[in-house]
Design an enzyme around this catalytic site. Structure first.
Site, PDB file in Angstrom:
ATOM      1  N   ASP A 159       0.824  -1.203   0.000  1.00 47.94           N
ATOM      2  CA  ASP A 159       0.000   0.000   0.000  1.00 47.94           C
ATOM      3  C   ASP A 159       0.865   1.263   0.000  1.00 47.94           C
ATOM      4  OD1 ASP A 159      -2.652   1.260   0.362  1.00 47.94           O
ATOM      5  OD2 ASP A 159      -1.738   1.957   2.233  1.00 47.94           O
ATOM      6  N   GLU A 188       1.491  -0.372  -5.235  1.00 49.96           N
ATOM      7  CA  GLU A 188       0.368   0.555  -5.381  1.00 49.96           C
ATOM      8  C   GLU A 188       0.945   1.958  -5.512  1.00 49.96           C
ATOM      9  OE1 GLU A 188      -3.077   3.218  -3.931  1.00 49.96           O
ATOM     10  OE2 GLU A 188      -1.535   2.586  -2.528  1.00 49.96           O
TER      11      GLU A 188
HETATM   12  C1  GLC Z   1      -3.945   3.466  -0.537  1.00 55.02           C
HETATM   13  C2  GLC Z   1      -5.323   2.879  -0.421  1.00 55.02           C
HETATM   14  C3  GLC Z   1      -6.276   3.938   0.038  1.00 55.02           C
HETATM   15  C4  GLC Z   1      -5.803   4.455   1.380  1.00 55.02           C
HETATM   16  C5  GLC Z   1      -4.356   4.913   1.334  1.00 55.02           C
HETATM   17  C6  GLC Z   1      -3.783   5.116   2.701  1.00 55.02           C
HETATM   18  O1  GLC Z   1      -3.881   4.458  -1.488  1.00 55.02           O
HETATM   19  O2  GLC Z   1      -5.720   2.333  -1.643  1.00 55.02           O
HETATM   20  O3  GLC Z   1      -7.592   3.451   0.126  1.00 55.02           O
HETATM   21  O4  GLC Z   1      -6.617   5.532   1.793  1.00 55.02           O
HETATM   22  O5  GLC Z   1      -3.535   3.962   0.707  1.00 55.02           O
HETATM   23  O6  GLC Z   1      -3.570   3.880   3.332  1.00 55.02           O
END
Ligand code: GLC
Length: 654
Positions: free
Chosen positions: A299, A341
């Protein structure tokens, strides 16, 4: 292992072997020699990479030599404790390293509670998913989360426990086993950039423990906060402005303290300059890998490392951290994949697949998978503007992806659509217009979405389920002009996405054209819950009924998934190549392979006829199974075609 239970041996197995720093010698142990031998081979192959990266990251840290020995022991122990069924699964996966790129792979992403209540509930729904063709489950955060606000579980309170509402550790291993048995891989989020404010480490830091204070970034003056802010962007400028949160409990000697919080104030960024943090997260990855998790979604990957005077996104050290995890996982759980991500500029996303240090060219040494947010965003933009040019330009840029790594392709996910990620390619004015279009705020817009937020003067991002963004009303029925048009647009987004190079991941509910969550009851201020409705199982029950929107869409999508599985050229290996010379409203690309596929999509609401130069007239629409004439090919409003050379076809599963 005598049974299918994946419980760990309590006692670390490495106690029975000698792990020398220069190699590993096995002594009599309860493990078979082949297990120790293959560990030795993997250490020989991957430890030098890991060690070099860790030395680069932590060169100045006291006792780094001892720490490196400990790291080697940590991964060796995890390797030897890997449950036998998982070790066998590793071997099978390693024998087919392109498994996640094949055209029969399909992902499905969901919040456990919203899809099926609990982990056991998810297990009970595997049949539904298997029928759709799902081979990859991405369960959004399910580890123990902070009580109250927790950003949908992205504020983790305990990485070793399952959120009690959702189940227990046993339910996770049972789900992993059942998924594997059904031919599915399991992907989990590892929220590695930050912990919840009430995680035990943060609690200890607040209680004054210096060891845990050093797990976070604590600033002690308003000047240093301002100096960092000067070069940082903002992720949630409206709902959580700024990147630092005052935290008096962290203050020393009567001073002040701010903790780094890129996202919400209760999400404390971890300090990866501290090797203890690297180690903690490595151990979390190893622990979950040995529960049966196949893929980790890292993440907020770009944010891991911080340096003054920078935007603190995608710094070189961030890439080294991820590459070191990859090399260490390759020792302990060799078939496990990393998914980055990084919802940033497309060129920057490519860097998360890795780079060759010597040449600086893309190389597959970092994340195996990364989100193709660029094409996702460009497709929505293309439908709103009727202009295929930006998507074509993007395809050219994205072709540099290393062939052993794959895109995650998708239409929607649990987050907002961030138009600004295309700011380097598309004029601001266009991005603002498209943002307004999807908020239903421009004349003639069919969209039923909502504007979220923007950093600075950027275009506000967009919230909404895919079905709502294409204009489907919840009660819309096939046969109504607006419903048919909306369903055609939704199908087009999926048909194009399924033809791109990558592992396509469906967002929960899209398969039944599920619309936005009801406005009543949405948490104030956090617009993303608009597209996080509960799964509507009554609607899903209509999925074979062509008189319903759900049935019409599900039937068409399921057919596309099945046809795709027969077309090897639609695998995630060779990149999609844009076709030149098409009218502006036609998106077209070729997927090369033994049997090439052309994907042509009419992005407009008007029927058109396109003409492509061809030396043969033997072409077929692979979905409709009809012969077509490429020199005079009709495309209806929002119609998409997959075109193949005529010839023997593989049988499409029923
Ligand atoms: C990522 C997740 C998102 C979240 C962020 C902070 O971007 O996809 O939903 O708010 O991380 O953890």
């Amino acid at each position: 292992m005598g049974s299918l239970s994946w419980k760990h041996a309590r006692q670390p197995v490495f106690l029975s072997i000698t792990l020398g720093f220069n190699g590993m010698t096995s002594s009599p142990s309860s493990r078979t020699p082949s297990r120790a031998e293959s560990l030795r081979q993997r250490l020989d192959r991957h430890w030098p990479t890991a060690e070099a990266l860790l030395r680069r990251l932590y060169a100045g840290v006291p006792d780094v030599e001892d720490w490196l020995v400990r790291m080697r022991n940590v991964v060796s122990t995890a390797a030897l404790n890997r449950p036998a069924p998982l070790a066998e699964r590793d071997d099978r996966r390693l024998a087919e390293p392109d498994w996640f790129q094949r055209s029969n792979q399909l992902g499905y992403c969901f919040y456990v509670d919203r899809f099926a209540g609990t982990l056991a509930g998810v297990q009970a729904r595997l049949g539904y998913l298997a029928d759709l063709g799902v081979t990859y489950l991405h369960a959004l955060p399910l580890l123990a989360m902070q009580a109250g606000d927790n950003d949908g579980g992205f504020a983790v309170a305990d990485y070793r426990a399952i959120e009690p509402r959702l189940g227990r550790t046993e339910d996770l291993t049972a789900l992993a086993q059942a998924a594997h048995g059904a031919g599915m891989a399991l992907c989990l989020d590892v929220v590695c950039n930050h912990t919840a404010r009430d995680h035990a480490w943060a609690q200890a830091a607040r209680a004054g423990d210096p060891r845990y204070r050093a797990y976070y970034h604590v600033l002690e003056s308003a000047e240093s906060v301002a100096a960092y802010e000067a070069t940082l962007g903002q992720v949630f400028p409206k709902t959580a402005p700024g990147n630092f949160t005052p935290e008096p409990a962290l203050a020393r000697d009567g001073g002040q303290a701010w903790v780094w919080t890129t996202f919400y104030p209760y999400q404390w960024d971890l300090n990866y300059a501290n090797p203890a943090v690297f180690q903690e997260m490595l151990e979390v990855l190893l622990h979950l890998a040995n529960q049966g998790v196949d893929v980790f979604r890292l993440d907020s990957t770009p944010f891991l490392w911080k340096a003054p005077g920078t935007a603190c996104r995608g710094l070189p050290q961030t890439h080294w951290v991820v590459r070191a995890w990859r090399a260490l996982l390759a020792i302990a759980a060799p078939a496990v994949l990393l998914k980055g991500e990084a919802i940033v500029d497309p060129d920057d996303v490519v860097s998360f697949f890795g780079r060759d240090d010597a040449t600086g060219l893309p190389a597959a040494n970092e994340c195996h998978l990364a989100y193709n947010n660029g094409m996702m965003t460009a497709l929505w933009l293309a439908q709103a503007t009727g202009d295929a040019a930006p998507a074509h330009a993007l395809l050219d840029r994205l072709a540099v992806r290393p062939r052993q790594a794959a895109w995650i392709t998708y239409v929607r996910c649990h987050d907002d659509i961030i138009w600004d990620a295309l700011a380097a390619l598309i004029p601001q004015e266009t991005l603002h217009r498209v943002s307004a279009f999807y908020a239903g705020a421009t004349p003639g817009s069919y969209a039923l979405g909502a504007a979220f937020q923007a950093d600075g003067d950027g275009a506000p991002s967009t919230n909404g389920m895919a079905a709502s963004l294409v204009g489907l009303r919840p009660e819309g029925r096939p046969g109504e002009a607006d419903t048919d048009a909306a369903l055609a647009r939704l199908l087009q987004l999926y048909q194009v996405t399924l033809a791109l190079d990558g592992l396509p991941v469906l967002y929960m509910g899209d398969e039944i054209a599920l619309t936005n969550a009801p406005l009543a009851g949405l948490p104030a201020g956090e617009g993303r819950w608009l597209h996080r409705p509960d799964m509507d199982w009554n609607r899903a029950a209509e999925r074979h009924d062509s008189a319903t929107a759900a049935g019409t869409f599900h039937t068409a999508l399921r057919r596309l998934i099945r046809v795709r599985a027969t077309l090897d050229a639609l695998s995630g290996i060779e990149p999609a190549r844009p076709l030149a010379g098409l009218p502006p409203g036609i998106l077209g690309f070729e997927r090369v392979g033994a049997r090439a596929v052309l994907c042509l999509a009419n992005l407009t609401g008007q029927a058109v006829t396109v003409s492509l130069p061809t030396t043969t007239d033997a072409w077929r629409d692979a979905v409709a199974e009809t012969a077509i004439d490429l020199t005079a090919l009709p495309l209806g409003p929002w119609q998409t075609r997959w075109i193949v050379a005529a010839g023997p076809t593989s049988e499409v599963a029923p």
